[in-house]
Motif scaffolding. Structure first.
Motif, short mmCIF file in Angstrom:
data_model
loop_
_atom_site.label_atom_id
_atom_site.label_comp_id
_atom_site.label_asym_id
_atom_site.label_seq_id
_atom_site.Cartn_x
_atom_site.Cartn_y
_atom_site.Cartn_z
N GLU A 125 0.83 -1.21 0.00
CA GLU A 125 0.00 0.00 0.00
C GLU A 125 0.87 1.26 0.00
OE1 GLU A 125 -3.93 -1.77 2.33
OE2 GLU A 125 -2.19 -1.07 3.45
N HIS A 126 1.93 1.23 0.80
CA HIS A 126 2.86 2.37 0.80
C HIS A 126 3.44 2.60 -0.59
CE1 HIS A 126 3.84 2.69 5.38
NE2 HIS A 126 2.56 2.77 5.11
N ARG A 127 3.76 1.50 -1.27
CA ARG A 127 4.31 1.61 -2.63
C ARG A 127 3.31 2.30 -3.56
NH1 ARG A 127 9.38 1.99 -3.48
NH2 ARG A 127 10.55 0.55 -2.16
N LEU A 128 2.05 1.90 -3.45
CA LEU A 128 1.01 2.51 -4.29
C LEU A 128 0.94 4.01 -4.04
CD1 LEU A 128 -1.91 -0.09 -4.10
CD2 LEU A 128 -0.59 0.54 -6.12
N ILE A 129 0.96 4.38 -2.75
CA ILE A 129 0.89 5.79 -2.40
C ILE A 129 2.12 6.52 -2.92
CG2 ILE A 129 0.89 7.41 -0.46
CD1 ILE A 129 -0.64 5.19 1.14
N LEU A 130 3.27 5.92 -2.67
CA LEU A 130 4.53 6.54 -3.09
C LEU A 130 4.55 6.76 -4.60
CD1 LEU A 130 7.30 7.58 -2.54
CD2 LEU A 130 8.08 5.25 -2.11
N ASP A 131 4.12 5.75 -5.36
CA ASP A 131 4.09 5.89 -6.81
C ASP A 131 3.17 7.02 -7.24
OD1 ASP A 131 5.86 3.87 -7.03
OD2 ASP A 131 4.43 2.35 -7.74
N ALA A 132 2.01 7.08 -6.62
CA ALA A 132 1.07 8.15 -6.97
C ALA A 132 1.68 9.52 -6.67
CB ALA A 132 -0.24 7.98 -6.20
N VAL A 133 2.42 9.60 -5.56
CA VAL A 133 3.10 10.86 -5.22
C VAL A 133 4.11 11.22 -6.31
CG1 VAL A 133 4.74 11.94 -3.64
CG2 VAL A 133 2.76 10.71 -2.73
N VAL A 134 4.89 10.23 -6.70
CA VAL A 134 5.90 10.47 -7.74
C VAL A 134 5.22 10.93 -9.03
CG1 VAL A 134 7.64 9.37 -9.19
CG2 VAL A 134 7.54 8.85 -6.75
N ARG A 135 4.11 10.33 -9.37
CA ARG A 135 3.38 10.70 -10.58
C ARG A 135 2.59 11.99 -10.42
NH1 ARG A 135 1.06 5.73 -10.02
NH2 ARG A 135 -0.98 6.74 -10.01
N ARG A 136 2.57 12.54 -9.18
CA ARG A 136 1.76 13.74 -8.90
C ARG A 136 0.29 13.48 -9.17
NH1 ARG A 136 5.47 17.06 -6.37
NH2 ARG A 136 7.41 16.20 -7.08
N ASP A 137 -0.13 12.26 -8.93
CA ASP A 137 -1.53 11.91 -9.17
C ASP A 137 -2.30 12.04 -7.87
OD1 ASP A 137 -3.98 10.68 -9.58
OD2 ASP A 137 -3.15 9.32 -11.09
N ALA A 138 -2.92 13.21 -7.68
CA ALA A 138 -3.58 13.50 -6.41
C ALA A 138 -4.73 12.54 -6.14
CB ALA A 138 -4.08 14.94 -6.39
N SER A 139 -5.54 12.25 -7.14
CA SER A 139 -6.74 11.44 -6.86
C SER A 139 -6.35 10.01 -6.55
CB SER A 139 -7.73 11.54 -8.02
OG SER A 139 -7.27 10.80 -9.13
N ASP A 140 -5.35 9.48 -7.23
CA ASP A 140 -4.85 8.15 -6.88
C ASP A 140 -4.29 8.13 -5.47
OD1 ASP A 140 -5.58 6.77 -9.10
OD2 ASP A 140 -3.55 6.13 -9.66
N ALA A 141 -3.44 9.11 -5.17
CA ALA A 141 -2.82 9.16 -3.86
C ALA A 141 -3.88 9.18 -2.77
CB ALA A 141 -1.93 10.40 -3.75
N GLU A 142 -4.87 10.03 -2.99
CA GLU A 142 -5.98 10.17 -2.05
C GLU A 142 -6.68 8.82 -1.86
OE1 GLU A 142 -9.21 13.85 -1.66
OE2 GLU A 142 -8.59 13.10 -3.61
N ARG A 143 -7.00 8.16 -2.98
CA ARG A 143 -7.75 6.91 -2.92
C ARG A 143 -6.96 5.81 -2.23
NH1 ARG A 143 -8.96 6.67 -7.92
NH2 ARG A 143 -7.44 5.13 -8.61
N TYR A 144 -5.69 5.67 -2.60
CA TYR A 144 -4.88 4.62 -2.00
C TYR A 144 -4.68 4.85 -0.50
CZ TYR A 144 -3.76 3.09 -6.75
OH TYR A 144 -3.85 2.64 -8.03
N LEU A 145 -4.47 6.12 -0.15
CA LEU A 145 -4.27 6.42 1.26
C LEU A 145 -5.52 6.10 2.06
CD1 LEU A 145 -2.75 7.56 3.64
CD2 LEU A 145 -3.43 9.87 2.94
N GLU A 146 -6.65 6.50 1.53
CA GLU A 146 -7.90 6.23 2.25
C GLU A 146 -8.11 4.73 2.42
OE1 GLU A 146 -11.66 7.18 0.40
OE2 GLU A 146 -12.55 6.28 2.20
N GLY A 147 -7.85 3.99 1.35
CA GLY A 147 -7.98 2.54 1.43
C GLY A 147 -7.04 1.93 2.46
N HIS A 148 -5.84 2.44 2.50
CA HIS A 148 -4.84 1.97 3.44
C HIS A 148 -5.31 2.15 4.87
CE1 HIS A 148 -1.05 1.29 5.39
NE2 HIS A 148 -0.82 2.57 5.64
#
Lengths: 213, 213
Positions: free
Chosen positions: B174-197
DNA sequence: TGACACAGTATTGGATCCAAAATCTAGTGT
DNA sequence: ACACTAGATTTTGGATCCAATACTGTGTCA
């Protein structure tokens, strides 16, 4: 009643800040407050720490306490926090609200609709929302919600004073929707209406940058 | 560093509580702390108020300070608050995070994956999340997030110590998913993965009532 | 034996005094 | 006129003492 002196001082300052006598940026001198209330500086210091926990003051070492000044963006984010937290508080509260609470809510709502004093509106609006959360027993959540209301109180006042609540019937309509959902015990409706209510308010504020000068 | 004595006392107590030396329900006697740190009781009193604002202690007049004890339901609601607030903090933070921050994040994540000490896991996990929020400049939001982490720290530890993090690879994924979204600057992905986590963690806790005894 | 009352102890709350830091003011020099 | 400095004043931080409240343990009586 709390017979503890620091609590009395805190109550005095809380009222002064929420009532608008102390504005964002204002410095609070311990000695002055102590003298005015006939106490020593120590309970004032304790009170200032309590208020800090409530989001009403901020503190810097050797510089003293001030009423925090927020930027427009900070207030905007605080409203986004409210959009997310207050529906949660309402859902937690809903099952615990009894007929007496509903009666009080109806009463407050009637008084809002009859009211035409701007300062009174701030109090009644706050009372309405806090009543809907009054069944929520989760202290950390309650404290958070209170902090958010506290820290934006001055900007709410500035907005209302600006004539920003000219379309106050919208507020009343939204309150009615929330109130009805509460009466029906419809958690998801209550949640949705409340979130929309806060979001609309946030959007209105976003169009009035002059409030933050 | 803060040369103010009360801040040093606060730091000492903060570490003691977050480190698990002081547990929920434990009473904190001013004199004892004062003696141990070679200060008078006054800075201890100030420190306790600061910690109260951080959600680490609670206070009752004439009875003193304690580390708050939470029920399972309260912790559950706090996690729901986290689910809603932390994605907001992440979205606010995201645009401000630079390559150096990403580098630090990758480093922390590597250290989590290599780590097998449970107590160390708590710190690293917290460091990872706080780093992702480090670009958020909204103080009320930062303080809220910190409070929520603070007040559940002991229960996180209890859960981990129970062997509850046996499927720790999930956290890493899950951290990897969040980290990747951060690297991609993908706010909505980051938000979704974090919430799921956070939600998944909440669900796991909900199935382990023994943590709250 | 158990519940309650009371006294003694421990702990927190408040006042006063002193120290340290910051702010303000006046003066100096350019 | 303006920037800077140094001293005076104001304000906050800390220590110690005293007061008020809460806690503890013991004894008494039912």
């Amino acid at each position: 009643m709390t017979d503890v002196s620091s609590s009395r001082v805190a109550a005095y300052l809380r009222e002064a800040i929420l009532g608008g006598d102390l504005k964002p940026g204002d410095r609070i001198r311990q000695e002055e407050i102590a003298a005015r209330l006939g106490a020593s500086r120590l309970p004032v210091r304790e009170a200032l720490r309590m208020l800090e926990a409530e989001g009403l003051t901020e503190h810097e070492p050797h510089k003293g306490a001030r009423v925090p000044r927020l930027t427009q963006h900070e207030v905007d984010v605080i409203y986004r926090m409210r959009e997310r937290l207050e529906p949660l508080a309402l859902v937690e509260s809903l099952p615990q609200l009894g007929p007496a609470d509903v009666e009080r809510l109806e009463d407050v709502q009637r008084r809002i609709e009859d009211n035409d004093d701007l300062e009174k509106f701030l109090d009644l609006d706050r009372e309405f929302h806090m009543l809907t959360y009054s069944g929520c027993a989760i202290e950390p959540l309650n404290q958070n919600v209170t902090r958010l209301w506290n820290s934006t109180q001055h900007y709410r006042r500035a907005y209302v004073a600006l004539g920003g609540q000219s379309r106050m019937w919208i507020v009343n309509a939204e309150h009615r929707l929330i109130l009805d959902a509460v009466v029906r015990r419809d958690a998801s409706d209550a949640e949705r209406y409340l979130e929309g209510h806060i979001r609309r308010t946030r959007n209105e504020l976003a169009h009035h940058p002059e409030v933050f000068d």
